[in-house]
Design a protein around this motif. Structure first.
Motif, PDB file in Angstrom:
ATOM      1  N   ALA A 130      44.575  54.520  30.668  1.00 31.36           N
ATOM      2  CA  ALA A 130      44.339  53.725  29.492  1.00 31.36           C
ATOM      3  C   ALA A 130      43.031  52.657  29.602  1.00 31.36           C
ATOM      4  O   ALA A 130      42.104  52.536  28.841  1.00 31.36           O
ATOM      5  N   ARG A 151      48.523  52.614  34.366  1.00 30.75           N
ATOM      6  CA  ARG A 151      47.386  52.353  33.345  1.00 30.75           C
ATOM      7  C   ARG A 151      45.986  52.475  33.398  1.00 30.75           C
ATOM      8  O   ARG A 151      45.170  52.165  33.023  1.00 30.75           O
ATOM      9  N   ASP A 161      48.688  45.086  24.971  1.00 22.84           N
ATOM     10  CA  ASP A 161      48.684  46.480  25.421  1.00 22.84           C
ATOM     11  C   ASP A 161      48.723  46.935  26.912  1.00 22.84           C
ATOM     12  O   ASP A 161      48.244  47.930  27.244  1.00 22.84           O
ATOM     13  N   GLY A 162      48.969  45.849  27.648  1.00 26.59           N
ATOM     14  CA  GLY A 162      49.043  45.830  28.793  1.00 26.59           C
ATOM     15  C   GLY A 162      47.972  45.994  29.773  1.00 26.59           C
ATOM     16  O   GLY A 162      47.912  46.302  31.063  1.00 26.59           O
ATOM     17  N   LEU A 163      46.867  45.626  29.264  1.00 26.43           N
ATOM     18  CA  LEU A 163      45.622  45.497  30.120  1.00 26.43           C
ATOM     19  C   LEU A 163      45.051  44.210  30.014  1.00 26.43           C
ATOM     20  O   LEU A 163      45.151  43.421  28.902  1.00 26.43           O
ATOM     21  N   ASP A 184      49.162  48.145  37.290  1.00 28.36           N
ATOM     22  CA  ASP A 184      49.913  49.402  37.482  1.00 28.36           C
ATOM     23  C   ASP A 184      48.988  50.612  37.412  1.00 28.36           C
ATOM     24  O   ASP A 184      48.069  50.808  36.542  1.00 28.36           O
ATOM     25  N   TYR A 216      43.701  45.976  35.496  1.00 31.15           N
ATOM     26  CA  TYR A 216      45.053  46.419  35.389  1.00 31.15           C
ATOM     27  C   TYR A 216      45.719  46.543  36.656  1.00 31.15           C
ATOM     28  O   TYR A 216      44.905  46.527  37.647  1.00 31.15           O
TER      29      TYR A 216
END
Length: 350
Positions: free
Chosen positions: A58, A55, A126-128, A52, A50
């Motif tokens: 998460a 994150r 899911d941004g990862l 960010d 990641y």
């Protein structure tokens, strides 16, 4: 004094060692020992990426999910968890698992929980980022070296014990000489890294095919029990030269045959840093790793510093493990990772 190569892995030697038979090392070191039932091991590096900072929670939740998947009957025999920031500024959490029995790893990998999670469309949105880098060397295809004799880390944790003091260390070429396969095989690289599915520049799911005799090194330092003097020895003397060498390989590794180099630090379940670090280096071949180690100023400074302190080590624990593997026993898979992650950086786009 023992040979690093265990008796059941000894065979007629057709390739000579780098030192004469009467060589005696300058200080004691040991290797892991395993009985004949250990024929192969699996070394799996399971990553979450990641950029960010928001994150992070998460990503830690995914690490917890991976570790929870180890609770079943096909769990690894040992695992640990690390963190590092890569050359592109991405945070990476890696769960490192070791299986003594490749069949158990296959059962874990094929379990419904693991397959359903990895194959889920949610992984793409899911941004990862995620990666699985796995190799499975035969017993003759890896070597270890420890400056201590108890509570072995890494692959040593799935072995049966420790040797007596060994002969093959303290000279250039000793790493190769500790490989059982070095008795008759040069472990030369064959082929090239290739993208066989996906496009790293686009993202999504990418698969990289390896080649025979990719070399993997894990070289570690652990100072949990070290007192003030030894902590200073590591943090003030060893770490600066070590960091310089690891940064060189991270940023310039392609020029010397290093596909990927990560200098990581161990973490607990909440992401807190622990007093242990190690590098994870994938190399085109053992030969390319040796050339850098024997000739590049960044490693010569590391080697010289180690020789200065080796005999005085008490609670500072230094070690490494190095392996090679056949192409068929390598897996490199990525989901939504930046294109310079791991083996993608140097893989040929077809």
């Amino acid at each position: 004094m023992e040979s690093a190569i265990d008796t059941h892995l000894t065979c007629p030697r057709t390739l000579t060692r780098r030192v004469p038979d009467d060589y005696r090392p300058p200080f004691p070191m040991w290797v892991g020992r395993a009985d004949e039932s250990l024929t192969d091991v699996v070394m799996a590096y399971l990553g979450v990426q990641y950029r960010d900072p928001d994150r992070k929670r998460a990503a830690l939740d995914v690490v917890a999910l991976i570790v929870a998947s180890f609770d079943g009957e096909h769990r690894p025999d040992h695992h640990d968890v690390t963190w590092h920031v890569d050359a592109d500024g991405f945070d990476n959490l890696i769960v490192v698992g070791y299986w003594r029995d490749p069949a158990q790893h296959c059962e874990w990998l094929r379990s419904a929980a693991v397959v359903d999670w990895w194959d889920s469309p949610e992984r793409l949105s899911d941004g990862l980022g995620y990666f699985r880098e796995t190799i499975a060397p035969r017993a003759e295809q890896f070597e270890t070296l420890y400056a201590f004799t108890d509570d072995l880390p890494g692959v040593g944790a799935v072995m049966d014990g420790i040797s007596g003091e060994i002969e093959e260390h303290g000279y250039w070429g000793s790493m190769r000489d500790r490989f059982p396969i070095s008795q008759h095989d040069w472990m030369s690289a064959a082929g090239e890294l290739r993208i066989v599915a996906g496009d790293p520049d686009v993202g999504g799911r990418v698969v990289v095919a390896g080649h025979d005799n990719i070399a993997l090194i894990r070289s570690g330092q652990e100072w949990r029990a070290a007192q003030a003097e030894e902590r200073s020895l590591y943090l003030d003397e060893i770490l600066p030269t070590l960091t310089a060498g690891m940064d060189f390989l991270r940023d310039n590794g392609a020029a010397v045959g290093c596909y990927s180099n990560r200098f990581v630090q161990s973490i607990d379940a909440d992401g807190n840093l622990e007093d242990e670090s190690y590098n994870i280096g994938h190399w085109r071949s053992l030969d390319r790793l040796e050339r850098w180690a024997e000739s590049h100023p960044t490693h010569l400074r590391i080697f010289t510093t180690f020789f200065k302190v080796a005999e005085g080590l008490d609670k500072l624990r230094l070690y490494h493990e190095v392996s090679v593997a056949d192409a068929k026993n390598q897996v490199f898979e990525y989901i939504n990772c930046h294109p310079r992650t791991g083996m993608m950086r140097d893989a040929i786009r077809s």
